[in-house]
Design a protein around this motif. Structure first.
Motif, PDB file in Angstrom:
ATOM      1  N   ARG A  78       0.831  -1.132   0.157  1.00 33.88           N
ATOM      2  CA  ARG A  78      -0.091  -0.079   0.068  1.00 33.88           C
ATOM      3  C   ARG A  78       0.942   1.089  -0.072  1.00 33.88           C
ATOM      4  O   ARG A  78       1.883   1.164   0.453  1.00 33.88           O
ATOM      5  CB  ARG A  78      -0.912   0.174   1.120  1.00 33.88           C
ATOM      6  CG  ARG A  78      -1.993   1.065   1.264  1.00 33.88           C
ATOM      7  CD  ARG A  78      -2.568   1.352   2.633  1.00 33.88           C
ATOM      8  NE  ARG A  78      -3.343   2.481   2.445  1.00 33.88           N
ATOM      9  CZ  ARG A  78      -3.741   3.086   3.473  1.00 33.88           C
ATOM     10  NH1 ARG A  78      -3.964   2.726   4.760  1.00 33.88           N
ATOM     11  NH2 ARG A  78      -4.530   4.119   3.525  1.00 33.88           N
ATOM     12  N   LEU A  95      -8.308  12.950   5.300  1.00 38.66           N
ATOM     13  CA  LEU A  95      -9.386  13.140   4.589  1.00 38.66           C
ATOM     14  C   LEU A  95      -9.825  11.990   3.658  1.00 38.66           C
ATOM     15  O   LEU A  95      -8.785  11.179   3.268  1.00 38.66           O
ATOM     16  CB  LEU A  95      -9.019  14.136   3.484  1.00 38.66           C
ATOM     17  CG  LEU A  95      -8.624  15.726   4.238  1.00 38.66           C
ATOM     18  CD1 LEU A  95      -8.538  16.690   3.065  1.00 38.66           C
ATOM     19  CD2 LEU A  95      -9.662  16.285   5.031  1.00 38.66           C
ATOM     20  N   PHE A  96     -10.923  11.861   3.098  1.00 38.51           N
ATOM     21  CA  PHE A  96     -11.299  10.646   2.284  1.00 38.51           C
ATOM     22  C   PHE A  96     -10.728  11.258   0.941  1.00 38.51           C
ATOM     23  O   PHE A  96     -10.790  12.019   0.449  1.00 38.51           O
ATOM     24  CB  PHE A  96     -12.891  10.545   2.107  1.00 38.51           C
ATOM     25  CG  PHE A  96     -13.486   9.984   3.200  1.00 38.51           C
ATOM     26  CD1 PHE A  96     -13.645   8.467   3.229  1.00 38.51           C
ATOM     27  CD2 PHE A  96     -14.137  10.623   4.309  1.00 38.51           C
ATOM     28  CE1 PHE A  96     -14.207   7.805   4.284  1.00 38.51           C
ATOM     29  CE2 PHE A  96     -14.819   9.998   5.179  1.00 38.51           C
ATOM     30  CZ  PHE A  96     -14.750   8.707   5.514  1.00 38.51           C
ATOM     31  N   LYS A 117     -12.456  12.781   7.731  1.00 35.17           N
ATOM     32  CA  LYS A 117     -13.214  11.371   8.076  1.00 35.17           C
ATOM     33  C   LYS A 117     -14.085  11.598   9.626  1.00 35.17           C
ATOM     34  O   LYS A 117     -15.077  10.913   9.777  1.00 35.17           O
ATOM     35  CB  LYS A 117     -12.035  10.341   8.356  1.00 35.17           C
ATOM     36  CG  LYS A 117     -11.786   9.763   6.976  1.00 35.17           C
ATOM     37  CD  LYS A 117     -10.816   8.899   6.809  1.00 35.17           C
ATOM     38  CE  LYS A 117     -10.389   8.718   5.163  1.00 35.17           C
ATOM     39  NZ  LYS A 117      -9.386   7.657   5.010  1.00 35.17           N
ATOM     40  N   ARG A 124     -15.879   0.324   5.516  1.00 34.74           N
ATOM     41  CA  ARG A 124     -15.313  -1.130   5.736  1.00 34.74           C
ATOM     42  C   ARG A 124     -16.344  -2.477   5.013  1.00 34.74           C
ATOM     43  O   ARG A 124     -15.854  -3.433   4.969  1.00 34.74           O
ATOM     44  CB  ARG A 124     -14.923  -1.608   6.806  1.00 34.74           C
ATOM     45  CG  ARG A 124     -13.409  -0.742   7.321  1.00 34.74           C
ATOM     46  CD  ARG A 124     -12.619  -1.366   6.534  1.00 34.74           C
ATOM     47  NE  ARG A 124     -11.332  -0.314   6.779  1.00 34.74           N
ATOM     48  CZ  ARG A 124     -10.912   0.788   5.947  1.00 34.74           C
ATOM     49  NH1 ARG A 124     -11.733   1.107   4.893  1.00 34.74           N
ATOM     50  NH2 ARG A 124      -9.899   1.416   6.067  1.00 34.74           N
TER      51      ARG A 124
END
Ligand SMILES: O=C(O)[C@@H](CO)OP(=O)(O)O
Length: 322
Positions: free
Chosen positions: A76, A87-88, A191, A208
């Motif tokens: 990742r 932040l998204f 978030k 999720r």
């Protein structure tokens, strides 16, 4: 059934379905990649046709299948500027922070003696930076080179004219299918503030759950439809040919791929969390994926005990550097 998973530590090319051809072409046959509808298409052709992919992958590029085994490393990306701000992010293309750069370099050190023949990244800069920075640490000293095939001109203009130089390079393929899940109307929102506004439970489901999409965004299931399909069509065939692959991608595109590799249920994947910048190693052998954890570092004995091939690769590197 797989046990509950928590990977706290871990961080088209469209191939005709029956094709055994690799991105690494053999003597008189090479495989130009053509960009079509945002997917690469590989078609076998003969040497008399224009070598579209001649840029980096020459007819005698090294990889010949000697084994039914290959390594797969997933990373990742390192921390991004929006991870830092909580932040998204989704498909917004933001770069790494200084910490993210350090994480990518650290990841590179951890995988520096694991073979890499081919790199796949998303089309987003944070994943590409991560792959490139990680490879600066690899002991093979090969240079990762992004293959640009959006036009014939891009291919021609990035042609490499030395066979020797091409041998010292690793092809990098950027695919939008490996992008982060599209977070819809949450992109750019904080978030914590979003959880205060819509409730922790709702936001947790958006983040999720497997089936529930965030407003106007992709659910993990939708993300899996493109990411896993890309993996199956383009990455798995390379592994089957014995080519060692590094994938640098994102929390959710990798969660969907890990769900496929580890055969997780839609319930189990809800507790799968990936840290930024930590590599995860799989061995692909006899058409099966075996998870081998996150290599701690190049001197870690455990990783090289997994397979004879890894141990041999490391021994060769050691010999060449002594
Ligand atoms: O914002 C995002 O794009 C992702 C990854 O950073 O967030 P989450 O972990 O909530 O899926």
């Amino acid at each position: 059934m797989a046990t509950v998973v928590s990977h706290q530590l871990i961080g088209s090319i469209h191939r005709p379905s029956n094709s055994k051809a690799s991105l690494f072409p053999k003597e008189s046959l090479y495989l130009p990649i053509k960009f079509r509808q945002n997917r690469f298409k590989i078609e076998a052709t003969t040497a008399s046709q224009t070598p579209v992919l001649d840029t980096l992958l020459s007819p005698s590029t090294p990889y010949k299948k000697k084994t039914n085994e290959a390594s797969l490393i997933l990373i990742r990306h390192g921390e991004s500027l929006w991870n830092e701000k909580n932040l998204f992010t989704g498909c917004v293309d933001v770069p790494l922070t200084e910490k993210g750069v350090a994480e990518a370099i650290q990841a590179g050190k951890r995988i520096s003696t694991i073979p890499v023949d081919l790199i796949f990244t998303s089309s987003l800069i944070r994943a590409q930076m991560t792959a490139m920075l990680a490879m600066t640490q690899h002991r093979c000293k090969k240079v990762p080179i992004i293959l640009h095939d959006e036009s014939e001109k891009a291919q021609t203009w990035s042609h490499v004219f030395s066979e020797e130089t091409r041998k010292q390079s690793i092809p990098v393929i950027a695919a939008w299918q490996l992008n982060e899940r599209m977070y819809g109307e949450l992109q750019g929102l904080n978030k914590e503030e979003t959880a205060e506004r819509y409730g922790t439970q709702q936001v947790h489901e958006w983040r999720r759950s497997y089936h529930i999409p965030p407003p106007k965004g992709e659910s993990l299931e939708m993300c899996a439809e493109r990411a896993v399909a890309y993996f199956e069509d383009n990455i798995q065939p390379e592994l089957a040919l014995g080519n060692n692959v590094l994938i640098a991608a994102h929390g959710n595109s990798l969660r969907s791929i890990i769900m496929y590799l580890d055969k997780l249920t839609s319930q189990e994947v809800t507790s799968l969390e990936l840290s930024t910048g930590l590599p995860l190693l799989y061995i692909f052998k006899d058409r099966k994926f075996m998870r081998r954890g996150s290599p701690v570092g190049p001197t870690e004995a455990g990783v090289y005990a997994y397979t004879k091939r890894l141990a041999q690769y490391r021994q060769k590197l050691d010999e060449s550097l002594n």
